[in-house]
Scaffold this motif. Structure first.
Motif, PDB file in Angstrom:
ATOM      1  N   UNK A 127       0.650  -1.185   0.196  1.00 16.96           N
ATOM      2  CA  UNK A 127      -0.238   0.059   0.046  1.00 16.96           C
ATOM      3  C   UNK A 127       0.696   1.229  -0.087  1.00 16.96           C
ATOM      4  N   UNK A 128       0.291   2.175  -0.713  1.00 25.78           N
ATOM      5  CA  UNK A 128       0.988   3.599  -0.678  1.00 25.78           C
ATOM      6  C   UNK A 128       0.014   4.278   0.573  1.00 25.78           C
ATOM      7  N   UNK A 129       0.595   4.901   1.371  1.00 26.96           N
ATOM      8  CA  UNK A 129       0.103   5.559   2.480  1.00 26.96           C
ATOM      9  C   UNK A 129       0.276   6.846   2.783  1.00 26.96           C
ATOM     10  N   UNK A 130      -0.637   7.530   3.275  1.00 22.01           N
ATOM     11  CA  UNK A 130      -0.581   9.027   3.413  1.00 22.01           C
ATOM     12  C   UNK A 130      -0.481   9.346   4.867  1.00 22.01           C
ATOM     13  N   UNK A 131       0.574   9.861   5.257  1.00 17.32           N
ATOM     14  CA  UNK A 131       0.529  10.471   6.881  1.00 17.32           C
ATOM     15  C   UNK A 131      -0.238  11.406   7.144  1.00 17.32           C
ATOM     16  N   UNK A 132      -0.687  11.184   8.280  1.00 21.15           N
ATOM     17  CA  UNK A 132      -1.625  12.534   8.671  1.00 21.15           C
ATOM     18  C   UNK A 132      -0.951  13.528   9.171  1.00 21.15           C
ATOM     19  N   UNK A 133       0.172  13.264   9.711  1.00 20.84           N
ATOM     20  CA  UNK A 133       1.031  14.572   9.963  1.00 20.84           C
ATOM     21  C   UNK A 133       2.082  15.344   8.751  1.00 20.84           C
ATOM     22  N   UNK A 134       1.534  14.674   7.657  1.00 14.18           N
ATOM     23  CA  UNK A 134       2.281  15.388   6.337  1.00 14.18           C
ATOM     24  C   UNK A 134       3.446  14.461   6.168  1.00 14.18           C
ATOM     25  N   UNK A 135       4.199  14.973   4.974  1.00 16.13           N
ATOM     26  CA  UNK A 135       5.548  14.507   4.924  1.00 16.13           C
ATOM     27  C   UNK A 135       5.594  13.535   3.865  1.00 16.13           C
ATOM     28  N   UNK A 136       6.548  12.847   3.536  1.00 21.66           N
ATOM     29  CA  UNK A 136       6.506  11.952   2.741  1.00 21.66           C
ATOM     30  C   UNK A 136       5.490  10.553   2.907  1.00 21.66           C
ATOM     31  N   UNK A 137       5.140  10.315   1.705  1.00 22.48           N
ATOM     32  CA  UNK A 137       4.193   9.069   1.572  1.00 22.48           C
ATOM     33  C   UNK A 137       5.005   7.833   1.424  1.00 22.48           C
ATOM     34  N   UNK A 138       4.905   7.258   2.497  1.00 23.29           N
ATOM     35  CA  UNK A 138       5.649   5.832   2.224  1.00 23.29           C
ATOM     36  C   UNK A 138       4.794   4.724   1.737  1.00 23.29           C
ATOM     37  N   UNK A 139       5.560   3.512   1.136  1.00 20.92           N
ATOM     38  CA  UNK A 139       4.898   2.538   0.727  1.00 20.92           C
ATOM     39  C   UNK A 139       5.476   1.322   1.523  1.00 20.92           C
ATOM     40  N   UNK A 140       4.293   0.181   1.790  1.00 20.97           N
ATOM     41  CA  UNK A 140       4.757  -0.674   2.720  1.00 20.97           C
ATOM     42  C   UNK A 140       4.095  -2.060   2.118  1.00 20.97           C
ATOM     43  N   UNK A 141       5.108  -3.094   2.761  1.00 15.61           N
ATOM     44  CA  UNK A 141       4.314  -4.359   2.576  1.00 15.61           C
ATOM     45  C   UNK A 141       4.106  -5.142   3.999  1.00 15.61           C
ATOM     46  N   UNK A 142       3.022  -5.852   3.639  1.00 18.91           N
ATOM     47  CA  UNK A 142       2.556  -6.664   4.804  1.00 18.91           C
ATOM     48  C   UNK A 142       3.565  -8.101   4.936  1.00 18.91           C
ATOM     49  N   UNK A 143       3.332  -8.636   5.874  1.00 22.27           N
ATOM     50  CA  UNK A 143       4.344 -10.007   6.020  1.00 22.27           C
ATOM     51  C   UNK A 143       3.788 -11.086   5.362  1.00 22.27           C
ATOM     52  N   UNK A 144       2.857 -11.183   4.792  1.00 19.96           N
ATOM     53  CA  UNK A 144       2.340 -12.286   4.109  1.00 19.96           C
ATOM     54  C   UNK A 144       1.455 -13.348   4.893  1.00 19.96           C
ATOM     55  N   UNK A 145       0.551 -13.620   4.127  1.00 18.71           N
ATOM     56  CA  UNK A 145      -0.542 -14.764   4.770  1.00 18.71           C
ATOM     57  C   UNK A 145      -0.750 -15.797   3.909  1.00 18.71           C
ATOM     58  N   UNK A 146      -0.595 -17.001   4.372  1.00 24.27           N
ATOM     59  CA  UNK A 146      -0.742 -18.441   3.574  1.00 24.27           C
ATOM     60  C   UNK A 146      -2.208 -18.851   2.922  1.00 24.27           C
ATOM     61  N   UNK A 147      -2.403 -18.833   1.824  1.00 23.05           N
ATOM     62  CA  UNK A 147      -3.613 -19.536   1.387  1.00 23.05           C
ATOM     63  C   UNK A 147      -3.271 -20.849   0.652  1.00 23.05           C
ATOM     64  N   UNK A 148      -3.951 -21.826   1.186  1.00 19.38           N
ATOM     65  CA  UNK A 148      -3.789 -23.230   0.558  1.00 19.38           C
ATOM     66  C   UNK A 148      -5.086 -23.820   0.262  1.00 19.38           C
ATOM     67  N   UNK A 149      -5.253 -24.069  -1.249  1.00 20.74           N
ATOM     68  CA  UNK A 149      -6.367 -24.687  -1.861  1.00 20.74           C
ATOM     69  C   UNK A 149      -6.120 -26.237  -2.269  1.00 20.74           C
ATOM     70  N   UNK A 150      -6.926 -26.885  -1.665  1.00 21.97           N
ATOM     71  CA  UNK A 150      -6.877 -28.350  -2.152  1.00 21.97           C
ATOM     72  C   UNK A 150      -7.577 -28.909  -3.185  1.00 21.97           C
ATOM     73  N   UNK A 151      -7.267 -29.847  -3.713  1.00 18.77           N
ATOM     74  CA  UNK A 151      -8.257 -30.319  -4.840  1.00 18.77           C
ATOM     75  C   UNK A 151      -9.044 -31.403  -4.263  1.00 18.77           C
TER      76      UNK A 151
END
Length: 122
Positions: free
Chosen positions: A98-122
């Motif tokens: 996500x691209x994020x807007x800080x409420x206090x102003x300044x640079x807009x950072x981009x962040x990643x999540x830690x990941x979540x596993x999705x497993x689909x079995x047949x």
């Protein structure tokens, strides 16, 4: 440093559904644009799944069109990925970005999540 927190992964049978959620770890940042990516297996490249731009334009990879729905809830400051009609080839670790807007102003950072596993079995 702001982080994204993901939830909603798990194991389902083919044809089932899961909903992933992603939100900033604190309340000081608002999501401006976001996307979901997945890594099908260790060693493989992370691939784009779905995204929503600053202008609310939504894009999907062809492999998930008609089955997945990305949405941005501004009130909850959260990104969702509704995944229906899941297939075994949807298996992988799903990450939000996500691209994020800080409420206090300044640079807009981009962040990643830690990941979540999705497993689909047949």
């Amino acid at each position: 440093q702001v982080q994204l927190v993901e939830s909603g992964g798990g194991s389902v049978q083919a044809g089932g559904s899961l909903t992933l959620a992603c939100a900033p770890s604190g309340s000081d940042f608002r999501i401006v644009a976001a996307g979901w990516y997945r890594r099908p297996a260790p060693g493989r490249l992370r691939e784009f799944v779905a995204g929503v731009t600053r202008d609310a334009v939504i894009n999907y990879d062809e492999s998930v069109k008609g089955r997945f729905t990305i949405s941005k809830d501004d009130a909850k400051n959260t990104i969702f990925l509704q995944m229906d009609s899941l297939k075994p080839e949807d298996t992988g670790v799903y990450y939000c970005n996500a691209e994020l807007r800080p409420l206090s102003g300044g640079r807009w950072p981009t962040a990643w999540g830690q990941g979540t596993q999705v497993t689909v079995s047949s």
